[in-house]
Design an enzyme around this catalytic site. Structure first.
Site, PDB file in Angstrom:
ATOM      1  N   SER A 118      53.532  70.108   7.176  1.00 50.64           N
ATOM      2  CA  SER A 118      53.516  71.555   7.222  1.00 50.64           C
ATOM      3  C   SER A 118      52.090  72.030   7.405  1.00 50.64           C
ATOM      4  CB  SER A 118      54.151  72.128   5.958  1.00 50.64           C
ATOM      5  OG  SER A 118      54.479  73.486   6.168  1.00 50.64           O
ATOM      6  N   HIS A 123      43.167  83.700   5.811  1.00 53.22           N
ATOM      7  CA  HIS A 123      42.402  84.646   6.623  1.00 53.22           C
ATOM      8  C   HIS A 123      41.850  85.720   5.696  1.00 53.22           C
ATOM      9  CE1 HIS A 123      44.265  82.879  10.221  1.00 53.22           C
ATOM     10  NE2 HIS A 123      45.416  82.988   9.587  1.00 53.22           N
ATOM     11  N   CYS A 146      58.087  71.867   4.381  1.00 58.42           N
ATOM     12  CA  CYS A 146      59.433  71.460   4.789  1.00 58.42           C
ATOM     13  C   CYS A 146      59.871  70.336   3.864  1.00 58.42           C
ATOM     14  CB  CYS A 146      59.452  70.977   6.231  1.00 58.42           C
ATOM     15  SG  CYS A 146      58.999  72.242   7.430  1.00 58.42           S
TER      16      CYS A 146
END
Length: 273
Positions: A118, A123, A146
């Site tokens: 994954s 940010h 996942c």
């Protein structure tokens, strides 16, 4: 369906569920002048540059037992930074019992979890209003996994990694997997609230609201600090240097800013207050 490691259903092939945690935090500051605003943004850019953000995400990987496959990071001009990591896991059979419990996750000195291939991203968005003296720093962290294990165990560490006035968190389980009879499973663990993954001492310091859509496996929690101390929101000076009238006006502006972010709507169209 809540399962202990000993009770896990045998699946056909492998677990295809995708579990995504979005952690969004805000830091609010009052900056009177252009020079103060620029100094605040420079401070934020230094505190949360791409290198430090990369270390935070690496600690998240350690907590959830992930292996870093690839790292991309960037500092931006005039401000802000981003880091993206592609990750993979060790065998889920080695995950201990605590991995399946609704409880806060560990801090970096403890490694308790594993996850499938994954990614993790962060940010940052430092910004200010040119007229009202309000500067804000926002960071968005997304952890997507996942497989059997939820990324919510990283939440405790993420909260400790940022100076946070307001937090919004989203958790969603998507897709499905199958048992060996072919029946679809749309979630493989019990969850009633994201708050169950936040330590009690943190919950005691925040007002919290849940907006959950249980039938769609969508969970949302937002938090705002209960205690307000003006000194924590002034950059480079203390409230003793201000008149009582200035203290009241600045406090009103800051609280309005936090309420608008918390409730996601403008509460006062008269911006002169």
């Amino acid at each position: 369906m809540g399962l202990t490691p000993q009770q896990r259903i045998q699946l056909h092939n492998f677990n295809n569920l995708t579990k995504s945690l979005s952690f969004n935090m805000y830091d609010i500051c009052y900056t009177r002048t252009k020079e103060e605003r620029e100094a605040y943004l420079a401070y934020i850019d230094e505190q949360y540059n791409a290198d430090r953000l990369g270390k935070i995400l690496t600690n998240v990987c350690d907590i959830i037992g992930a292996h870093v496959l690839n790292v991309a990071k960037q500092d931006y001009i005039p401000q802000g930074a981003s880091v993206t990591m592609l990750i993979s896991e060790g065998p889920v059979e080695t995950a201990p019992n605590a991995s399946f419990e609704e409880s806060p996750g560990p801090l970096p000195e403890h490694v308790l979890m594993h996850l499938d291939k994954s990614h993790i991203t962060v940010h940052t968005y430092p910004e200010y209003h040119p007229d009202e003296g309000i500067s804000t720093f926002r960071a968005d962290v997304d952890v997507s996994t996942c497989g059997e294990i939820s990324p919510l165990k990283a939440l405790n560490f993420l909260i400790h990694s940022f100076d946070t006035d307001i937090m919004t968190m989203d958790y969603r389980v998507r897709g499905f997997t199958r048992d060996i009879q072919g029946h679809k499973l749309f979630i493989d663990h019990d969850i009633s609230s994201i708050q169950n993954y936040i330590p009690s001492e943190i919950k005691d310091t925040y007002d919290m609201i849940d907006v959950n859509v249980y039938q769609e496996n969508i969970f949302h929690t937002k938090c705002k600090l209960k205690k307000f101390d003006l000194d924590n929101y002034l950059f480079g000076y203390t409230k003793e240097t201000l008149t009582e009238e200035d203290q009241d006006q600045i406090t009103q502006r800051l609280k309005m800013e936090m309420d608008e972010i918390y409730y996601a709507k403008n509460m006062n169209t008269d911006r002169s207050v």
